[in-house]
Each structure stands twice: as C-alpha cells, then as structure tokens.
Enzyme design. Structure first.
Site, PDB file in Angstrom:
ATOM      1  CE  LYS A  93      -4.131  -1.795   0.250  1.00 29.44           C
ATOM      2  NZ  LYS A  93      -5.162  -1.682  -1.119  1.00 29.44           N
ATOM      3  CD  GLU A 115     -10.194   3.778   1.005  1.00 29.65           C
ATOM      4  OE1 GLU A 115      -9.148   2.665   0.788  1.00 29.65           O
ATOM      5  OE2 GLU A 115      -9.685   4.930   1.020  1.00 29.65           O
ATOM      6  CB  SER A 382       0.067  -8.140  -1.459  1.00 29.54           C
ATOM      7  OG  SER A 382      -1.008  -9.340  -0.740  1.00 29.54           O
TER       8      SER A 382
END
Length: 398
Positions: A93, A115, A382
C-alpha cells in the site's frame, strides 16, 4: 493478442467498465486530479522524487524470494514470492500512498482522508501524512477496527484520527461511503487517498500505475534469476491493487498465465463470501461500473471474508475488463483454505503472510503439485501477517 497497456480511455473506461459515477460536487476535483496526474507522469522532478522515496523511505526494490521448502513440499512448480511484505508499513500500500501524497502537495491540498479495511492502507496513508506534515483522517468500519486493532493503534501513533464507521456491515464499503461524504463536504482543501484500484476515474488507473513497480521489478528479477519470464502469476484480489500492480507489466506476454484469487469466505453456496466473479453482476458502486455482489433489485449484498482487506462487494473495473477478455483467470479460496495456507507458509518458509496474501498462497498450494518442475510461479506476497496473528491464533486455538 490485443495490447492492454493503453487503457483506460480518456473518460476512464476499461471497455464497458469504469467511468466516473460520482456527485457533481466531486467532478471538478476528479478532473483536476486527472489533469494533475497526467502532468506529473511526464514531470522528471515528480518521478525522481517518487523513485527516491520508494527506495530510501519505503525500501524498494523488494526481493524476489525462492520458496525452496514450500516448492519441495508441494513437489511441483518452482515458487517465488515477491516480497512486498518487506516494505515499510508491511504491505504494498505504501507505493500508492507515496505517489498520491506527492500529488496532493502539487495541488495545494492541506487535508488528507482515506478509507481502510485491513488497516494497511490506513497505516500507509497515516505514514505519508506524517512524513509530509499533513492532517489525516482515516475512516474504518468498527468491525474491522476490532479485528485489526494493531493497525488502529499504529495509525493513531502516526498522528492520524481514526473514525469508526458503524453503519451497515461496518466494514470497508461503509468506510468508503463515509470518506466520500467527507470529501464532498470539504472538497476544496482535501485530497482523498483512495487505497485500491477502484472508485471513479482516475483512481483505478492511477493506483495501478503506482503499483506497476511490483511487476516491473518482478519481471527484471525473474529474468536475472531464471533467464525467462514466469509461467504463472498469482495474487489475491479485493479491490485489486496488488494484483494489477503485479500483472500489468506482463499483460502483453501471451505465455504468462495470470490468476487472481478472491475471498470465498464460508463457501459460494452459503452466500457468505466476497467472490464477485462467482456470484456477482454488473452494477455501479462508489464511483465505478464493475462486477458487484448485488441482488436482482441492485441492492448491495452482505459480504464475508476472514480477511478484512478482501471483504468488499466490488472489484476494480480493469479486473472486470480483463476477466471478460479472458486474459486473467479469477478463482477463490475459502476462509479455511486461507488460514491453512497462512500456517503452511509460516511453518515452511518462516514467513507469516497477511490473511489477504494467504488466499493467493492457498491457490498456489492447490495448483503447484500438478505442474511440471520447470514451471515458474510468482505469487505476490502483498503484506505481512502481524496484524492477523491474534485472529488466526483464535481460529487455531493457540
């Protein structure tokens, strides 16, 4: 084979998917963001600063790791892990968050909102806001706050305000709703760092582009290691940012098979899942036209996944397009399969994956034994599983 690299079109469409389905209040902000992003893409100063931050702050490039014991135990294909879990903040991210905070600064925005579901995007956003000295508000469903308490604490330590959302299922969909309400109200000074490859244009394109570094690195690394491209790429798919980041640089390579793994929850027949391509239909949700889980009247159905980051009713529009084109296969893993894979990777490789990632690992465990030993699989690791240890420990009764 068609060339996929130039999509979307000028209006954000991937074939029939995508677009800009938002209140009129946000159209100007989105058009400004799209225009600024187009300028930033060709600005050497922007690209140089982003590359420097990715290297020195986030920790890129991430390694491509040969999972020798997992490969041996499964007795089939060679398995490599793209180690996005080793990035600062613990997941992919941060790639997108860094790109978007630089855009916010270029546009003169003074307030950041986001969010989050699993909390990793919230942590990444809080991190970049702290790094650049911005006020930051993170919207998170109250259910997700309970199962991701560690990440809630991390966001608060980083100076962000975490707002609990109690409406509906109190998970990711509701968190996005609240973030969009905030944005509509405070659009002049606020930038919304959307965390996945979904929502209104330009977000699906922009988030994808910021994550393409995953696939670009993996492409170079596997050729250096094996002298060839991989045969199979596997990644979990919630909104779809980590998957499209890995897949996109390989889309025009016909020899590379790509598999996205959705959240099968308690099974498709139970209805308690988040596998949009198994039980979904075309619809519009939170700014984009794509596959969503909805009933015949168009009402959004409840979703379920052990993984907060995959527990969402829609999938990124580019994934819907690539599924129609039969370029990417989409399968699912159940909660039980993901939890078993979580434990397997920990015990065989000493790597505790995020529960999101564990869905991709679960599919590797299914398919690798049936593939020849010279087949090369790259699975996108990830995120790391620190945030999920307490939840998994309860399941395994540790």
């Amino acid at each position: 084979m068609p060339a996929y690299q130039q999509l979307p079109d000028a209006h954000g469409h991937f074939g029939p998917y995508g677009g800009m389905f938002v209140p009129e209040t946000l159209m100007s902000a989105l058009n400004d963001l799209a225009a600024e992003y187009e300028r930033a893409k060709i600005d050497p100063a922007f690209q140089s600063e982003l590359a420097e931050l990715l290297r020195d702050f986030a920790g890129r490039p991430t390694p491509l790791y040969f999972a020798a014991r997992l490969t041996k135990n499964l007795a089939g294909a060679k398995i490599y892990l793209k180690r996005e879990d080793l990035l600062h903040t613990g997941a992919h991210k941060i790639n997108n968050a860094l790109g978007q905070i630089l855009l916010a600064r270029r546009m003169g925005k003074t307030h950041i909102i986001a969010e989050t579901g699993a909390g990793q995007h919230g942590v990444a956003t809080a991190t970049v806001a702290a790094r650049f000295g911005y006020e930051c508000v993170i919207y998170m469903g109250s259910v997700d706050m309970q199962r991701q308490a560690l990440n809630v604490a991390r966001m608060r330590f980083l100076g962000a305000k975490v707002v609990a959302v109690t409406a509906g299922q109190a998970t990711l969909k509701e968190a996005i709703n609240e973030a969009m309400r905030d944005w509509v109200t405070n659009v002049r000074n606020t930038h919304y760092i959307l965390g996945s490859a979904l929502g209104s244009h330009p977000y699906p394109m922009m988030v994808r582009d910021f994550h393409r570094v995953i696939g670009l690195e993996a492409r170079q690394q596997i050729q250096e290691r094996e002298g060839k491209l991989p045969d199979v790429l596997i990644a979990c798919v919630g909104g779809g940012s980590n998957a499209i980041g890995l897949f996109h640089p390989f889309l025009d390579d016909a020899s590379v098979r790509m598999i996205g793994v959705e959240a099968g929850g308690e099974g498709i027949r139970t209805g308690k899942h988040a596998a949009r391509f198994q039980g979904g239909r075309l619809g519009v949700l939170q700014g984009t036209k794509t596959f969503i889980l909805a009933n015949e009247d168009g009402q959004i159905e409840l979703t379920h996944s052990i993984s907060a980051g995959l527990d969402y009713a829609a999938v990124g529009p580019e994934h819907s397009y690539l599924r129609d084109k039969e370029r990417i296969e989409y399968v699912y893993a159940t909660d039980d399969e993901a939890l078993a894979a979580f434990r397997t990777l920990a015990e065989t490789e000493g790597i505790i994956p995020a529960l999101e990632t564990a869905h991709a690992v679960a599919h590797v465990i299914k398919v690798a034994p049936s593939l020849p030993s010279d087949t090369i699989i790259i699975v996108n690791c990830s995120g790391r599983g620190d945030k999920d240890v307490a939840q998994a420990a309860t399941y395994f009764e540790f």
